[in-house]
Scaffold this active site. Structure first.
Site: not given
Ligand code: F0G
Length: 483
Positions: A133-134, A390, A456, A81, A267, A224
């Site tokens: 980003f979303t 998208r 989405f 842990y 990623k 990021d």
């Molecule tokens: N920042 C970027 C540029 C991303 O592309 C993503 C995730 C995140 C933050 C969030 O990271 O999913 O680990 O919580 N992108 C995925 C996609 C979901 O399908 O493009 P996460």
């Protein structure tokens, strides 16, 4: 460093710089069953069952192939842990690569966004950025702030040869700071490999200018780096100053310009998990206590120790140009092939995936009938390929309940790293071309179940006419024996 080779025929072909040693069986269902499958999924590719999918191009998130070295590292994970050796190995990799003394592990990228937004975004604060980003936008809004996108005029042009569509427009940034007042700006955010405009990079020259403006105004820069690998590839291949630089030099040049960096390990390191890193003890201390509260103890942050081991190795593999060039070169192969066939696709080829311009592809489908969503469903029906909408479906409604037409209406076909072979990519190109020839058959979609936030992900839709039957009938006519 270039693994694209010239064949005797003169054609340039990207090579897989790895060999396949573990495989997963795929299914290619007949077209009639694919139609049933997408109907069952409410015409939302997020709701498809993976067993019904032939090529999963939904995302590169958590779907990259691990290397033998990563899998081997997982077997020596130190289960504990607190104070785990696995964490120490990850920490060493982070410091070695990014030169940041302080690190906070989190369970995935959006957890980093949650912590950064909760700690720094003030009520009514505005966060300028190259593009949202979303989940980033959702977390900033959850904390009471809003975003302001300051991309250049080239960024949203579908056809372009502009090498750095991910750049921030410096004049717009200065004007925004002037207008908003620096006290209402918690930080400026840059996203490497800008996801939603097609995996497009920014240049280090641009980031230096952003830094300068922020220094003048006493503002923080948050970077990021989830898609930094591809951004590095493009800096190396497109930014003159760095054409002979080693990868570590490029990473440092980028990360040294930021106060805080964060990433999605789903990623960046071909694993799961994520992290936040900084050189500043003060910033670290501001964020630290959120980790045990929301993620887990400071030496695992919601990740399993096996993932932590694989992440340490995966981050180091990012320093290998042969490894990070595979995905951009395969994407370029697909994009150039489609572009040459006259199919509307975002150019120049970026990282992350190939992006079809649904507004142009389905020019007869009005934007509020969700052309990118309809294209995603149609492509799945005719090929078993799962892409990701998208566009307008990915935008939630405004406060008055109106749809917000997205600036770009894209179907993303992601290429997870080290996963697909070239014949699979050729299949993608072939089925996209067939669909383009038959695009007049594709109609629009409407919601049947619509969540309020991030609709989405789990929203359900239906076709607004019988177009899916007609598409299947035409497919059968052209491929009587085929699948
Ligand atoms: N920042 C970027 C540029 C991303 O592309 C993503 C995730 C995140 C933050 C969030 O990271 O999913 O680990 O919580 N992108 C995925 C996609 C979901 O399908 O493009 P996460």
């Amino acid at each position: 460093m270039n693994s694209t080779v010239q064949f005797a025929s003169g054609e340039f072909v990207p090579l897989e710089m790895h060999k396949v040693r573990v495989v997963q069986k795929l299914n290619l269902l007949p077209v009639e069953e694919r139609l049933q499958s997408i109907e069952g999924a409410g015409f939302n590719t997020f709701l498809l069952q993976n067993r019904d999918v032939f090529l999963d191009m939904l995302t590169d998130s958590g779907t990259n192939a691990m290397s033998d070295q990563q899998v081997a590292a997982m077997s020596v994970a130190d289960d504990s842990y607190a104070g785990s050796e696995s964490y120490n190995r990850l920490y060493e990799a982070i410091v070695d690569i990014f030169d940041t003394e302080y690190f906070l592990p989190v369970h995935q990228g959006r957890a980093a966004e949650h912590i950064i937004s909760q700690v720094f975004v003030t009520k009514d604060g505005v966060v300028p950025m190259n593009f949202h980003f979303t989940t980033t936008k959702a977390h900033i809004e959850l904390a009471g702030g809003s975003i302001s996108e300051l991309f250049t005029d080239e960024a949203l042009k579908i056809k372009s040869s502009y090498p750095f569509k991910g750049n921030i427009d410096i004049d717009k940034l200065k004007a925004k700071i002037e207008k908003t007042g620096k006290d209402h700006i918690p930080y400026v955010r840059m996203e490497a490999g800008t996801n939603l405009i097609g995996g497009q990079p920014f240049s280090i020259a641009n980031m230096r200018e952003v830094r300068e403006v922020c220094d003048t105004n006493g503002l923080m820069v948050v970077l990021d780096i989830s898609l930094i690998a591809e951004n590095i590839y493009f800096i190396r291949t497109r930014e003159e100053e760095f054409k002979d630089a080693d990868i570590k030099t490029i990473i440092r040049a980028m990360c040294d310009l930021a106060d805080i960096i964060y990433f999605s390990g789903r990623k960046l390191s071909c694993t799961r998990g994520g992290g936040i890193a900084t050189k500043s003890k003060e910033l670290y201390l501001k964020m630290r206590d959120m980790v045990p509260l929301f993620e887990g103890f400071l030496t695992y942050g919601g990740m399993s120790v096996r993932e932590i081991e694989a992440m340490a190795v995966g981050l180091r593999e990012t320093l290998d140009m042969n490894m990070i060039n595979q995905s951009p070169q395969f994407i370029k192969y697909l994009v150039d092939d489609l572009d040459a066939a006259g199919i509307p696709v975002v150019t120049p080829a970026g990282g992350l995936g190939c992006h079809l311009d649904a507004k142009e592809f389905l020019a007869h489908v009005p934007q509020l009938e969700y052309p990118a969503g309809a294209l995603a469903a149609a492509l799945f029906i005719v090929s078993g390929i799962r892409g990701m909408e998208r566009g307008t479906i990915s935008m939630d409604r405004d406060a008055d309940g109106n749809d917000v037409p997205s600036e770009v209406e894209l179907l993303r076909l992601a290429l997870p790293r080290r996963v697909f072979t070239l014949s699979q990519i050729k299949y993608v190109a072939d089925r996209v071309k067939w669909l383009y020839q038959n695009r007049a058959l594709v109609g629009g979609l409407e919601f049947s179940e619509e969540p309020k936030v991030l609709r989405f992900f789990v929203g359900r839709l239906k076709p607004n006419s019988d177009w899916t039957q007609k598409l299947v009938a035409k497919f059968r006519e052209d491929f009587p024996e085929g699948i």
